[in-house]
Scaffold this motif. Structure first.
Motif, PDB file in Angstrom:
ATOM      1  N   ALA A  71       0.827  -1.207   0.000  1.00 51.29           N
ATOM      2  CA  ALA A  71       0.000   0.000   0.000  1.00 51.29           C
ATOM      3  C   ALA A  71       0.865   1.264   0.000  1.00 51.29           C
ATOM      4  CB  ALA A  71      -0.923  -0.004   1.218  1.00 51.29           C
ATOM      5  N   PHE A  72       2.123   1.113   0.380  1.00 50.52           N
ATOM      6  CA  PHE A  72       3.041   2.261   0.365  1.00 50.52           C
ATOM      7  C   PHE A  72       4.132   2.077  -0.690  1.00 50.52           C
ATOM      8  CE2 PHE A  72       1.069   2.236   4.526  1.00 50.52           C
ATOM      9  CZ  PHE A  72       0.735   3.584   4.695  1.00 50.52           C
ATOM     10  N   ASP A  73       3.907   1.122  -1.590  1.00 52.07           N
ATOM     11  CA  ASP A  73       4.850   0.820  -2.659  1.00 52.07           C
ATOM     12  C   ASP A  73       6.247   0.489  -2.119  1.00 52.07           C
ATOM     13  OD1 ASP A  73       5.393   0.370  -5.306  1.00 52.07           O
ATOM     14  OD2 ASP A  73       6.183   2.384  -5.637  1.00 52.07           O
ATOM     15  N   LEU A  74       6.264  -0.205  -0.997  1.00 49.56           N
ATOM     16  CA  LEU A  74       7.544  -0.613  -0.413  1.00 49.56           C
ATOM     17  C   LEU A  74       7.825  -2.069  -0.767  1.00 49.56           C
ATOM     18  CD1 LEU A  74       6.877   1.040   3.048  1.00 49.56           C
ATOM     19  CD2 LEU A  74       8.782   1.651   1.532  1.00 49.56           C
ATOM     20  N   GLN A 186      -1.873  -1.652  16.941  1.00 48.28           N
ATOM     21  CA  GLN A 186      -0.491  -1.695  16.442  1.00 48.28           C
ATOM     22  C   GLN A 186      -0.432  -1.499  14.929  1.00 48.28           C
ATOM     23  OE1 GLN A 186       2.199  -4.721  18.325  1.00 48.28           O
ATOM     24  NE2 GLN A 186       0.264  -5.483  19.090  1.00 48.28           N
ATOM     25  N   ILE A 187      -1.420  -2.059  14.216  1.00 48.37           N
ATOM     26  CA  ILE A 187      -1.445  -1.881  12.757  1.00 48.37           C
ATOM     27  C   ILE A 187      -1.565  -0.391  12.433  1.00 48.37           C
ATOM     28  CG2 ILE A 187      -2.851  -2.256  10.673  1.00 48.37           C
ATOM     29  CD1 ILE A 187      -3.410  -5.083  11.663  1.00 48.37           C
ATOM     30  N   LYS A 188      -2.392   0.291  13.190  1.00 50.81           N
ATOM     31  CA  LYS A 188      -2.563   1.732  12.948  1.00 50.81           C
ATOM     32  C   LYS A 188      -1.268   2.492  13.252  1.00 50.81           C
ATOM     33  CE  LYS A 188      -7.466   1.351  13.297  1.00 50.81           C
ATOM     34  NZ  LYS A 188      -8.573   1.187  14.225  1.00 50.81           N
ATOM     35  N   GLU A 189      -0.570   2.071  14.299  1.00 49.03           N
ATOM     36  CA  GLU A 189       0.736   2.692  14.607  1.00 49.03           C
ATOM     37  C   GLU A 189       1.709   2.433  13.465  1.00 49.03           C
ATOM     38  OE1 GLU A 189       2.381   1.324  18.341  1.00 49.03           O
ATOM     39  OE2 GLU A 189       0.560   1.823  19.426  1.00 49.03           O
ATOM     40  N   LEU A 190       1.668   1.208  12.949  1.00 51.27           N
ATOM     41  CA  LEU A 190       2.584   0.838  11.860  1.00 51.27           C
ATOM     42  C   LEU A 190       2.309   1.686  10.622  1.00 51.27           C
ATOM     43  CD1 LEU A 190       4.717  -0.990  10.509  1.00 51.27           C
ATOM     44  CD2 LEU A 190       2.909  -2.658  10.089  1.00 51.27           C
ATOM     45  N   ILE A 191       1.044   1.907  10.338  1.00 47.97           N
ATOM     46  CA  ILE A 191       0.684   2.705   9.155  1.00 47.97           C
ATOM     47  C   ILE A 191       1.315   4.103   9.250  1.00 47.97           C
ATOM     48  CG2 ILE A 191      -1.294   3.904   8.074  1.00 47.97           C
ATOM     49  CD1 ILE A 191      -2.844   1.235   8.432  1.00 47.97           C
ATOM     50  N   LYS A 192       1.300   4.673  10.433  1.00 48.45           N
ATOM     51  CA  LYS A 192       1.922   6.008  10.627  1.00 48.45           C
ATOM     52  C   LYS A 192       3.419   5.934  10.304  1.00 48.45           C
ATOM     53  CE  LYS A 192      -1.592   8.330  12.549  1.00 48.45           C
ATOM     54  NZ  LYS A 192      -2.392   8.697  11.405  1.00 48.45           N
ATOM     55  N   VAL A 193       4.048   4.873  10.765  1.00 44.62           N
ATOM     56  CA  VAL A 193       5.492   4.723  10.519  1.00 44.62           C
ATOM     57  C   VAL A 193       5.758   4.540   9.021  1.00 44.62           C
ATOM     58  CG1 VAL A 193       7.499   3.244  10.977  1.00 44.62           C
ATOM     59  CG2 VAL A 193       5.907   3.787  12.824  1.00 44.62           C
ATOM     60  N   LEU A 194       4.907   3.736   8.366  1.00 49.75           N
ATOM     61  CA  LEU A 194       5.100   3.489   6.929  1.00 49.75           C
ATOM     62  C   LEU A 194       4.868   4.766   6.122  1.00 49.75           C
ATOM     63  CD1 LEU A 194       3.437  -0.041   6.584  1.00 49.75           C
ATOM     64  CD2 LEU A 194       5.869   0.477   6.653  1.00 49.75           C
ATOM     65  N   LYS A 201       0.864   9.190   1.743  1.00 51.33           N
ATOM     66  CA  LYS A 201      -0.273   9.153   2.653  1.00 51.33           C
ATOM     67  C   LYS A 201      -0.957   7.795   2.525  1.00 51.33           C
ATOM     68  CE  LYS A 201      -2.219  11.866   4.932  1.00 51.33           C
ATOM     69  NZ  LYS A 201      -2.053  11.914   6.409  1.00 51.33           N
ATOM     70  N   PHE A 202      -1.478   7.328   3.622  1.00 46.73           N
ATOM     71  CA  PHE A 202      -2.197   6.053   3.579  1.00 46.73           C
ATOM     72  C   PHE A 202      -3.525   6.221   2.845  1.00 46.73           C
ATOM     73  CE2 PHE A 202      -5.269   3.146   5.781  1.00 46.73           C
ATOM     74  CZ  PHE A 202      -4.825   1.994   5.164  1.00 46.73           C
ATOM     75  N   ASP A 203      -3.807   5.319   1.921  1.00 44.77           N
ATOM     76  CA  ASP A 203      -5.030   5.372   1.142  1.00 44.77           C
ATOM     77  C   ASP A 203      -5.756   4.032   1.311  1.00 44.77           C
ATOM     78  OD1 ASP A 203      -6.990   5.332  -0.755  1.00 44.77           O
ATOM     79  OD2 ASP A 203      -5.693   5.875  -2.450  1.00 44.77           O
ATOM     80  N   ASP A 205      -8.448   2.961   0.071  1.00 51.68           N
ATOM     81  CA  ASP A 205      -8.954   2.363  -1.172  1.00 51.68           C
ATOM     82  C   ASP A 205      -7.845   1.629  -1.925  1.00 51.68           C
ATOM     83  OD1 ASP A 205     -11.563   3.135  -0.748  1.00 51.68           O
ATOM     84  OD2 ASP A 205     -11.157   5.156  -1.487  1.00 51.68           O
ATOM     85  N   ARG A 206      -6.664   2.190  -1.868  1.00 45.51           N
ATOM     86  CA  ARG A 206      -5.508   1.497  -2.479  1.00 45.51           C
ATOM     87  C   ARG A 206      -5.302   0.152  -1.766  1.00 45.51           C
ATOM     88  NH1 ARG A 206      -2.845  -0.598  -5.748  1.00 45.51           N
ATOM     89  NH2 ARG A 206      -0.592  -0.788  -5.676  1.00 45.51           N
ATOM     90  N   LEU A 207      -5.400   0.178  -0.451  1.00 47.19           N
ATOM     91  CA  LEU A 207      -5.230  -1.067   0.317  1.00 47.19           C
ATOM     92  C   LEU A 207      -6.333  -2.078  -0.036  1.00 47.19           C
ATOM     93  CD1 LEU A 207      -3.545  -2.583   2.495  1.00 47.19           C
ATOM     94  CD2 LEU A 207      -5.166  -1.736   4.183  1.00 47.19           C
ATOM     95  N   ARG A 208      -7.542  -1.578  -0.255  1.00 43.76           N
ATOM     96  CA  ARG A 208      -8.647  -2.478  -0.639  1.00 43.76           C
ATOM     97  C   ARG A 208      -8.319  -3.201  -1.946  1.00 43.76           C
ATOM     98  NH1 ARG A 208     -12.904  -1.176   2.773  1.00 43.76           N
ATOM     99  NH2 ARG A 208     -12.987   1.037   3.215  1.00 43.76           N
ATOM    100  N   GLU A 209      -7.764  -2.427  -2.895  1.00 46.92           N
ATOM    101  CA  GLU A 209      -7.402  -3.038  -4.191  1.00 46.92           C
ATOM    102  C   GLU A 209      -6.352  -4.129  -3.984  1.00 46.92           C
ATOM    103  OE1 GLU A 209      -5.907   0.110  -6.690  1.00 46.92           O
ATOM    104  OE2 GLU A 209      -7.788   1.231  -6.462  1.00 46.92           O
ATOM    105  N   ILE A 210      -5.362  -3.814  -3.161  1.00 47.00           N
ATOM    106  CA  ILE A 210      -4.269  -4.764  -2.907  1.00 47.00           C
ATOM    107  C   ILE A 210      -4.815  -6.024  -2.229  1.00 47.00           C
ATOM    108  CG2 ILE A 210      -2.198  -5.088  -1.469  1.00 47.00           C
ATOM    109  CD1 ILE A 210      -1.660  -2.031  -2.126  1.00 47.00           C
TER     110      ILE A 210
END
Lengths: 444, 387
Positions: A71-74, A186-194, A201-203, A205-210
């Motif tokens: 979701a962050f293209d990492l 913790q997942i929400k904390e991780l999203i901030k770090v990512l 920015k976290f999207d 809808d992008r995550l839904r597609e993935i």
């Protein structure tokens, strides 16, 4: 439930090469991933600015949350895949010895040792590529305590930032609401770090597609595993599944991942239609517990094939996730399903007795004749208590069970002659039990 | 025999008794149940508040022969896993009504479920997930829920009502216990010649099998008696011992360290008994106070991951605080958490030029000549090379 052929076919089998379209596609995808990682490494050297400035994140296989990275293209770096690649290419011993020189015990996990020595040496992979320095060490503690140490060591020696995702161990069939809430936070904390390390920015809808792409690949993967219920079994559900695990963990959540599993599904579907088994004359169907001996991967596989034995299910292929029992990532609840994947739907975070139940189910629903336990010294998560597992299956359930020991990384723990003797003796006895006759001469 | 020797001998007998006579006696006397806990740390206050005697299990040393457990756990698994299972198989653990395990390592986790499968008719098993991350609101809140869950379960088993007051009383009692242990360690640091390593160890470990009130009394008396002890100081080397946080070294090995001439001024033996650096507040929400204590107030340990507090820093700080000349790493054979940590410690101590010795032991061992020689050689190198 398919009918099992109780006739004993001949067991003279030609030499196997274990090739097929799936193997070629897998190789292509894994090579591409290594090249992508090499691109990140080159960019870090600062001399090839035209290459994408994507970051890479180290994480572990068990219950991996690759969807969040995508979701962050990492790009993912899986130290375990690095370690197994070294072993399968017969380069592990060199690194294991180097690790022991810097203080690692002979009794520590060989995966960690080989990977750490590889890192400390600054070595190139078997494909002559380099692994970049991770932008983040994501220690997804999903069952395996050794992961924690591995990532502490990576942090110590690379100086990369470390984020720990602490997944409570599954003690009952369903996690408690508190366990789920803890993981979600913790997942929400991780999203901030990512967001910070990727600059994106976290999207959702992008995550839904993935997640939707993940679910499509998982659907095919589950159907492939279901094919193994057929007689003859169209693929090796231990060795071939291990090969398929690469794309499953690296490319889940991408169109390439869906394509790989779709094409593999079609390849096996064709074999099912034509009644072609992965071994020419399927005589025994077995379930295998624990990881394979990578330094002797083909030699070990030959021990099965030479007896016309085919693995129809394996626990090791569920390290990163269990999809054959209906779990799918859910685009309607992407974060919730990622949490459930880590908490419940992978073999590492499930307790030891839940693994017994899983194996029992395999034996019953995949119509297996026997259980093979390959106890590996490196991995206590799998191996601690294997004697009890053998006792339960052989004595309580009266299922023929072979118990052998070696290692997944360290070739010093594999004795080819002894292993062959154990397999031959076991299959001779199984032959007698299944077909009511004794073997004519030795197998293989 | 003087009073101090009497106390220490009694504690030694309790520690070496694998029949758990002290626990049986306590149960008979009080009618209470007993709950065994596997290392390293355990929220004993909660167990006792629910009416269970917390019983610390640290293997069986070299006091029983492993004849059955090694067919369940492979040759590369540490001794404490096998000796604990052997104790259960041989019936020694029948005195327990339940057992609790933690996420300290992969072997211990699987042992929990092997125990459950084989002994569920005799006792219940529970598994507590202690957070493996830095302290933060989510971890404290999760751990509080884990503690709440186990308290509720134990109270139901024992048909006792939940009581904040009881929990607070127990926090007070165990705060006192930890204070007494800290005092003993301070005594050892100041006057190591007046308290042998084995003596301190058995005084502490006897608490694994006794009710905390009785143990507090024993420790208080021992401290009082120790104050009057005046033994001759020896010309020795001050060290800390690191690595025996779970499986415990044989008592003979402690004697050898003393006899070779080391003053062990700090160690991590039974570190779970004295994990907290400060008292736990006996007011407010006691369950939350214990969870906060674990997350925010505990000393560094090999089985507690905290990315914000690397263990190597804690070790260096300990070395400086105690002004020791060297570190003796004393690891149980096949101990994954410990053996991994050693690599990073070694890396840092090499850079800092701090001498150290690496020793592997097994609790079941009974010959020590090789170790004596290693300890003597290291002592010589400290006296001549680093002097």
């Amino acid at each position: 439930m398919p009918e099992i052929n109780h006739q004993s076919p001949k067991k003279d089998v030609p030499a196997m090469h274990y090739q097929g379209r799936m193997h070629a596609l897998q190789k292509e995808l894994i090579n591409r991933w290594y090249q992508d990682l090499h691109g990140v490494w080159e960019n870090q050297q600062g001399d090839k600015k035209e290459i994408s400035a994507r970051g890479a994140v180290s994480l572990m296989i068990s219950g991996n949350c690759i969807e969040l990275l995508r979701a962050f293209d990492l790009l993912p770096i899986y130290p375990e895949i690095n370690a197994l690649q070294l072993a399968i290419r017969k380069q592990a011993l060199e690194y294991l010895l180097k690790a022991e020189e810097v203080g690692y015990s002979t009794d520590n996990c060989g995966y960690v040792k080989a990977d750490m020595a590889f890192l400390l040496e600054g070595a190139s992979t078997g494909l002559q590529t380099r692994i970049p320095k991770p932008s983040l060490l994501l220690c997804n503690f999903v069952g395996c305590n050794t992961y924690i140490k591995w990532f502490e060591h990576l942090a110590h020696f690379t100086g990369a930032p470390l984020f720990s995702l602490d997944i409570p161990f599954l003690t009952s069939e369903e996690p408690t609401p508190d366990q789920t809430a803890y993981v979600m936070t913790q997942i929400k904390e991780l999203i901030k770090v990512l967001e910070k390390i990727s600059g994106r920015k976290f999207d959702i809808d992008r995550l839904r597609e993935i997640v939707s792409l993940s679910a499509q690949a998982e659907d095919y993967w589950a159907k492939i595993k279901d094919f193994a219920k057929r007689v003859p079994c169209p693929f090796e559900a231990y060795f071939d599944s291990t090969t398929m695990m690469g794309p499953l963990y690296v490319y889940r959540g991408t169109p390439e991942g869906v394509k790989f599993f779709q094409e593999t599904y079609r390849e096996f579907e064709e074999k099912v239609k034509l009644g072609i088994g992965v071994v020419p004359q399927e005589r025994f169907r077995v379930v295998v517990e624990a990881p394979p001996p990578y330094p002797y991967f083909k030699v070990f596989r030959d021990l099965f094939t030479s007896w016309g034995a085919c693995s129809v299910a394996s626990t090791y292929s569920c390290v990163g996730g269990i999809w054959e029992f209906d779990f799918r990532h859910d685009p309607k609840d992407p974060l919730g399903s990622i949490a459930r994947h880590m908490l419940i739907h992978n073999v590492c975070n499930r307790n030891y007795l839940q693994r017994y139940r899983q194996i029992e189910r395999y034996i019953r629903e995949w119509s297996a004749d026997a259980l093979i336990i390959h106890s590996v010294k490196s991995c206590r998560l799998f191996s601690a208590g294997h004697g009890d597992m053998r006792e339960y299956f052989s004595k309580t359930l009266n299922i023929p069970t072979l118990f052998v020991e070696s290692d997944l990384e360290d070739p010093r723990y594999y004795s080819p002659a002894q292993m062959k003797n154990r397999f031959d003796a076991f299959f001779e006895a199984l032959e007698h039990r299944k077909f009511g006759k004794t073997s004519q001469g030795t197998a293989g | 025999m003087n009073a101090l020797a009497g106390i220490i001998n009694r504690c030694g007998d309790i520690v070496e008794d694998v029949s758990f006579a002290a626990v049986r006696e306590y149960k008979q006397k009080t009618g209470n149940k007993a709950l065994g806990y596997f290392p390293v740390y355990s929220p004993v206050e909660i167990f006792r508040a629910a009416g269970f005697l917390p019983v610390g299990l640290n293997g069986a040393g070299n006091k029983i022969e492993i004849t059955s457990a090694d067919s369940r756990f492979g040759s590369f698994i540490c001794s404490i896993i096998k000796s604990t299972l052997e104790l259960a198989i041989k019936g020694h653990l029948d005195v327990l009504d339940g057992m609790v395990f933690y996420d300290i390592c992969d072997s211990a986790r699987n042992l929990a479920y092997v125990i459950e499968r084989n002994f569920s008719e005799k006792m219940f098993m529970d598994y507590i997930h202690l957070p493996q991350r830095s302290n933060g609101a989510a971890a404290v809140s999760f751990l509080s829920s884990e503690y709440g869950r186990i308290y509720k379960k134990l109270s139901e088993i024992n048909s006792t009502a939940s009581s904040t007051e009881k929990l607070r009383e127990n926090i007070t009692l165990y705060n006192a216990n930890r204070r007494l242990l800290r005092e003993l360690y301070r005594f050892r640091e100041k006057r190591p010649h007046d308290l042998a390593t084995r003596e301190l160890y058995v005084l502490m470990r006897s608490g694994n099998f006794l009710d905390v009130q009785e143990h507090n009394q024993i420790l208080s008396e021992a401290l009082k008696e120790l104050d009057g002890r005046r033994l001759k100081p020896k010309d020795t080397v001050r060290v800390i011992v690191e690595g025996s946080f779970c499986e415990q070294p044989p008592l003979e090995l402690l004697d050898i360290m003393d006899s070779v001439g080391y003053y062990v001024v700090d160690d991590d033996f039974l570190i779970g008994r004295r994990l907290f650096e400060r008292d736990i507040p006996a007011k407010g929400n006691p369950i939350q106070a214990l969870a906060q204590g674990y997350m925010k107030n505990s000393v560094s340990s090999s089985v507690r991951h905290d990315p914000k507090r690397p263990r190597v820093d804690a070790l260096l700080e300990k070395i400086r605080r105690h002004r020791v000349q060297a570190v003796i790493f004393l690891y149980a054979k096949f101990c994954e958490p410990g053996l991994f940590d050693y690599v990073l410690y070694k890396n840092v101590l090499d850079k800092e030029k701090i001498p150290y010795l690496f020793i592997e032991f097994e609790e079941k061992m009974w010959t020590f000549e090789k170790m004596r020689m290693e300890l003597e050689t290291f002592m010589e190198s400290l006296l001549f090379e680093y002097a």
